[in-house]
Design a protein around this motif. Structure first.
Motif, mmCIF file in Angstrom:
data_model
loop_
_atom_site.group_PDB
_atom_site.id
_atom_site.type_symbol
_atom_site.label_atom_id
_atom_site.label_comp_id
_atom_site.label_asym_id
_atom_site.label_seq_id
_atom_site.Cartn_x
_atom_site.Cartn_y
_atom_site.Cartn_z
ATOM 1 N N VAL A 206 0.844 -1.211 0.000
ATOM 2 C CA VAL A 206 0.000 0.000 0.000
ATOM 3 C C VAL A 206 0.869 1.246 0.000
ATOM 4 O O VAL A 206 0.598 2.218 -0.726
ATOM 5 N N MET A 207 1.931 1.245 0.796
ATOM 6 C CA MET A 207 2.837 2.391 0.840
ATOM 7 C C MET A 207 3.482 2.636 -0.525
ATOM 8 O O MET A 207 3.607 3.776 -0.973
ATOM 9 N N LEU A 208 3.870 1.562 -1.214
ATOM 10 C CA LEU A 208 4.454 1.719 -2.547
ATOM 11 C C LEU A 208 3.435 2.268 -3.540
ATOM 12 O O LEU A 208 3.756 3.125 -4.370
ATOM 13 N N GLN A 209 2.193 1.785 -3.438
ATOM 14 C CA GLN A 209 1.130 2.307 -4.297
ATOM 15 C C GLN A 209 0.937 3.800 -4.072
ATOM 16 O O GLN A 209 0.761 4.576 -5.019
ATOM 17 N N GLN A 210 0.988 4.215 -2.806
ATOM 18 C CA GLN A 210 0.832 5.647 -2.481
ATOM 19 C C GLN A 210 1.992 6.473 -3.031
ATOM 20 O O GLN A 210 1.847 7.658 -3.291
ATOM 21 N N ALA A 211 3.141 5.801 -3.216
ATOM 22 C CA ALA A 211 4.307 6.483 -3.788
ATOM 23 C C ALA A 211 4.287 6.441 -5.320
ATOM 24 O O ALA A 211 5.250 6.850 -5.970
ATOM 25 N N GLY A 212 3.205 5.893 -5.890
ATOM 26 C CA GLY A 212 3.069 5.858 -7.341
ATOM 27 C C GLY A 212 3.734 4.670 -8.007
ATOM 28 O O GLY A 212 3.962 4.677 -9.221
ATOM 29 N N ILE A 213 4.032 3.624 -7.223
ATOM 30 C CA ILE A 213 4.691 2.435 -7.760
ATOM 31 C C ILE A 213 3.680 1.296 -7.836
ATOM 32 O O ILE A 213 2.967 1.022 -6.868
ATOM 33 N N SER A 214 3.601 0.637 -8.969
ATOM 34 C CA SER A 214 2.679 -0.489 -9.145
ATOM 35 C C SER A 214 3.137 -1.654 -8.276
ATOM 36 O O SER A 214 4.221 -2.205 -8.474
#
Length: 296
Positions: A206-214
């Motif tokens: 989820v944190m990576l998604q929030q950083a714009g990473i798939s």
């Protein structure tokens, strides 16, 4: 042989050249599925007998085995023992291969005792050759595998485990999450991030998604459909990063993984080497990064 070193072809090629069906003992349903899909896509008749099939699917597979129309049958050690007396005994079997054979020592003495009973098949079919394959075995485990499989004499073929295209890096940091984002920004391509806690797989994804990473997460607690969907999306490059416990990756043949990051240290050096070795199976440059804080 090392991860990506060609272990599968050591039994797939003899299976194609010999009459009969090669029986491959495999530890994980996801691993069987991956291998069977790859073989079928290349026109090889293969199937997996396991608990994820319904009884109709398994009945069709058993019939194909009896008729000799299957070249490779993947099976768990538990199913191997269960099927020994009334299916395997009546098949024309070309060879037995035990894939990920370190599981005999790693799991057999603990929660999967069927691994210690594999050699019982030799009493039923004494003339069928046996082959064991692994990328992860200490000298003690190598000896244990041979003893447990009743090798008549010690017989080990070992390839160099050097992976010149793989860079091993230890990075000290007190902020692993931001360091992970930074590294993913620097190294393009598909990635695996390993943690030792199921809850953390989701949190980091989820944190990576929030950083714009798939990104997505994977662990043994997901149901079968969720596992298959997430694994397929990652393999098909619809998802760049999979955040996982060590439940993900054994035998998964995705050649273009450019980055493997360990957020937590694995239980042993052998586990680390196997997990790190899932990067760069296409022999192009890849990075294995261990993130360590002062408390690790």
């Amino acid at each position: 042989m090392p991860t990506g070193g060609g272990k599968s072809i050591c039994y797939q090629l003899p299976a194609l050249l010999c009459e009969g069906t090669a029986v491959v003992v495999s530890p994980l349903i996801s691993l069987m599925k991956d291998q069977v899909e790859s073989l079928c896509a290349n026109g090889v008749a293969a199937g997996a007998l396991n608990s994820s099939n319904d009884e109709t699917e398994n009945a069709v597979l058993r019939r194909a085995c009896m008729e000799g129309s299957l070249k490779l049958l993947y099976i768990s050690p538990e199913k191997l023992i269960a099927e020994a007396n009334y299916l395997l005994r009546d098949m024309h079997i070309s060879l037995f291969a035990i894939d990920e054979a370190h599981c005999i020592s790693q799991w057999g003495y603990d929660f999967r005792p069927s691994y210690l009973n594999i050699a019982e098949i030799r009493d039923l079919l004494p003339r069928v050759p046996v082959l064991a394959l692994t990328a992860t075995a200490t000298p003690e485990v190598v000896n244990d595998i041979q003893e447990r499989l009743r090798f008549k004499e010690k017989n080990v073929f070992q390839k160099s485990f050097a992976r010149k295209n793989l860079a091993y890096i230890v990075r000290k940091t007190e902020d692993k999450l931001n360091t992970l984002v930074y590294i993913l920004g620097k190294v393009p391509g598909t990635a695996i991030v390993y943690v030792r806690n199921r809850k953390r797989t989701k949190e980091i994804a989820v944190m990576l998604q929030q950083a714009g990473i798939s990104a997505d997460f994977f662990h043994a607690g997901l149901n079968r459909d969720e596992k298959e969907l997430r694994q397929a999306r990652w393999k098909n490059n619809e998802c760049r990063v999979i955040v996982s416990t060590n439940a993900f990756g054994m035998g998964i043949d995705k050649p273009d993984v450019r980055l493997v990051v360990h957020m937590d240290m694995p239980g042993s050096l052998e586990e680390y080497y196997q997990e790190a070795g899932r990067g760069g199976r296409d022999e192009k440059k890849a990075f294995a990064v261990a993130l360590c804080s002062s408390t690790d």
